[in-house]
Design an enzyme around this catalytic site. Structure first.
Site, PDB file in Angstrom:
ATOM      1  N   TYR A  70       0.827  -1.208   0.000  1.00 38.79           N
ATOM      2  CA  TYR A  70       0.000   0.000   0.000  1.00 38.79           C
ATOM      3  C   TYR A  70       0.868   1.268   0.000  1.00 38.79           C
ATOM      4  O   TYR A  70       0.640   2.192  -0.782  1.00 38.79           O
ATOM      5  CB  TYR A  70      -0.908  -0.064   1.225  1.00 38.79           C
ATOM      6  CG  TYR A  70      -1.743   1.146   1.481  1.00 38.79           C
ATOM      7  CD1 TYR A  70      -2.963   1.328   0.838  1.00 38.79           C
ATOM      8  CD2 TYR A  70      -1.334   2.113   2.409  1.00 38.79           C
ATOM      9  CE1 TYR A  70      -3.753   2.443   1.098  1.00 38.79           C
ATOM     10  CE2 TYR A  70      -2.115   3.222   2.677  1.00 38.79           C
ATOM     11  CZ  TYR A  70      -3.324   3.388   2.022  1.00 38.79           C
ATOM     12  OH  TYR A  70      -4.087   4.489   2.283  1.00 38.79           O
ATOM     13  N   GLN A  71       1.876   1.292   0.880  1.00 36.93           N
ATOM     14  CA  GLN A  71       2.705   2.515   0.998  1.00 36.93           C
ATOM     15  C   GLN A  71       3.444   2.790  -0.313  1.00 36.93           C
ATOM     16  O   GLN A  71       3.515   3.922  -0.770  1.00 36.93           O
ATOM     17  CB  GLN A  71       3.749   2.405   2.119  1.00 36.93           C
ATOM     18  CG  GLN A  71       3.321   1.699   3.386  1.00 36.93           C
ATOM     19  CD  GLN A  71       2.349   2.468   4.234  1.00 36.93           C
ATOM     20  OE1 GLN A  71       1.939   3.570   3.870  1.00 36.93           O
ATOM     21  NE2 GLN A  71       1.964   1.906   5.347  1.00 36.93           N
ATOM     22  N   ASP A 146      -7.615  18.899  10.899  1.00 39.22           N
ATOM     23  CA  ASP A 146      -8.482  18.184   9.968  1.00 39.22           C
ATOM     24  C   ASP A 146      -7.996  18.460   8.537  1.00 39.22           C
ATOM     25  O   ASP A 146      -7.797  19.620   8.146  1.00 39.22           O
ATOM     26  CB  ASP A 146      -9.921  18.676  10.146  1.00 39.22           C
ATOM     27  CG  ASP A 146     -10.810  18.197   9.022  1.00 39.22           C
ATOM     28  OD1 ASP A 146     -10.812  16.985   8.739  1.00 39.22           O
ATOM     29  OD2 ASP A 146     -11.480  19.039   8.393  1.00 39.22           O
ATOM     30  N   ASP A 164      -3.857   9.540   2.433  1.00 33.14           N
ATOM     31  CA  ASP A 164      -3.739   8.230   3.086  1.00 33.14           C
ATOM     32  C   ASP A 164      -4.708   8.216   4.251  1.00 33.14           C
ATOM     33  O   ASP A 164      -4.325   8.345   5.414  1.00 33.14           O
ATOM     34  CB  ASP A 164      -2.294   8.033   3.563  1.00 33.14           C
ATOM     35  CG  ASP A 164      -2.119   6.729   4.303  1.00 33.14           C
ATOM     36  OD1 ASP A 164      -2.977   5.839   4.159  1.00 33.14           O
ATOM     37  OD2 ASP A 164      -1.133   6.599   5.054  1.00 33.14           O
ATOM     38  N   ASP A 167     -11.011   4.786   6.704  1.00 34.79           N
ATOM     39  CA  ASP A 167     -12.183   4.537   5.862  1.00 34.79           C
ATOM     40  C   ASP A 167     -13.209   5.669   5.910  1.00 34.79           C
ATOM     41  O   ASP A 167     -13.065   6.609   6.669  1.00 34.79           O
ATOM     42  CB  ASP A 167     -12.814   3.199   6.264  1.00 34.79           C
ATOM     43  CG  ASP A 167     -11.861   2.063   5.961  1.00 34.79           C
ATOM     44  OD1 ASP A 167     -11.482   1.917   4.790  1.00 34.79           O
ATOM     45  OD2 ASP A 167     -11.466   1.339   6.902  1.00 34.79           O
TER      46      ASP A 167
END
Ligand code: SAM
Length: 288
Positions: A70-71, A146, A164, A167
């Site tokens: 993934y990275q 945020d 990244d 969910d």
């Protein structure tokens, strides 16, 4: 062994409403860390066969066993598709793994990272040093905020933005919505590229379709990469890509030997191949 609500008889069970009717279970040797931040429950486990594992609200974020897939793909697809990426922004990514990969590129001059939860950064640096080491690069500037609010303050600044995120629920929900993508576009330089965590073509069809719709509407070029990650739900995850100029289909630059030798998944061939989707997924995205 210490126990928590996710452990039963020495096994961690990932149960989530976002992928109903299925559970992934991993055998656990030890709970290394357990704590609640302002935003989420953070746990780090020593698994029996998959190295250390970070979970947020009981959802697997990384295991040492397969985090490299993934990275590497979320970082190197956009970074190599761009002819000269110098200014980079990461949204989320508090474990540091994406920073570790970006740091391999000598052409990068500055890496801003905006993570909402400082506790994820602290815990990862302490318990997952192979990922947390990403924060050691002198080019990294950490902003605890945020990501949506941060992005809307940036204009015409970044060559590549990597999202990244966790969910599409809790603090990550906003990062899957159109206003956030409008902010990403405005924060990019004219030739910029975005790459975002794009969930699963098997389990999250509505989310994938929506991300494809948004990126097609806002960007000049759009693509979706599907990769294998055994410890993500259903064993795969996607990367949603949008470009204001450069082609996304293949690397725009030669991959230096020095970098290729450090990688385990990314290569020029897998960059191209990962964008070729199974027919049902291609059709779903073509229809947007
Ligand atoms: N690779 C992981 C996955 O897809 O399962 C994601 C890893 S990373 C730990 C995800 C990070 O996104 C978390 O640390 C979380 O705190 C952060 N995050 C969630 N919502 C965010 C927001 N609105 N702004 C910035 N960071 C956010």
């Amino acid at each position: 062994m210490e126990s928590n609500q996710y452990i039963n008889d020495g096994w961690f069970f990932e149960v989530n409403e976002l992928w109903p009717g299925m559970k992934l279970a991993l055998e656990i040797e030890k709970v290394l860390y357990s704590g609640r931040s302002k935003f989420q429950q953070i746990d780090v486990y020593q698994t029996r066969d998959h190295g250390r594992m970070l979970t947020l609200d009981g959802i697997i974020q990384v295991t040492e066993f397969d985090e490299f897939v993934y990275q590497e793909m979320l970082s190197h697809i956009p970074l190599f598709a761009h002819p000269n990426p110098e200014q980079i922004l990461v949204i989320g990514g508090g474990d540091g793994g994406i920073l570790r990969e970006i740091s391999r590129h000598d052409c990068v001059k500055n890496i801003d990272i905006c993570e909402i939860d400082k506790e994820v950064v602290r815990v990862s640096r302490e318990f997952l040093p192979e990922l947390g080491c990403g924060f050691d690069d002198k080019r990294v500037n950490l902003h605890i905020r945020d990501g949506n609010a941060f992005v809307h303050k940036q204009k015409n600044k970044y060559d590549v933005i990597i999202v990244d995120s966790s969910d599409f629920t809790g603090p990550g929900e906003v990062l899957f919505q159109k206003p956030f993508y409008q902010g990403l576009k405005a924060a990019l330089k004219p030739n910029g590229i975005i790459a975002t965590q794009g969930e699963s073509i098997f389990l999250h069809k509505d989310v994938v379709a929506s991300l494809a719709h948004i990126t097609k509407e806002l960007f000049v070029k759009q693509a979706y990469s599907s990769i294998m990650v055994p410890t993500y739900p259903g064993g795969s995850i996607g990367i949603c890509l949008g470009s204001l100029g450069p082609d996304l289909k293949r690397p725009a630059r030669e991959i230096p030997d020095k970098i290729q030798k450090q990688l385990r998944y990314y290569s020029a061939e897998i960059h191209e191949a990962s964008l070729v989707l199974p027919y049902f997924a291609k059709k779903m995205i073509d229809e947007q």
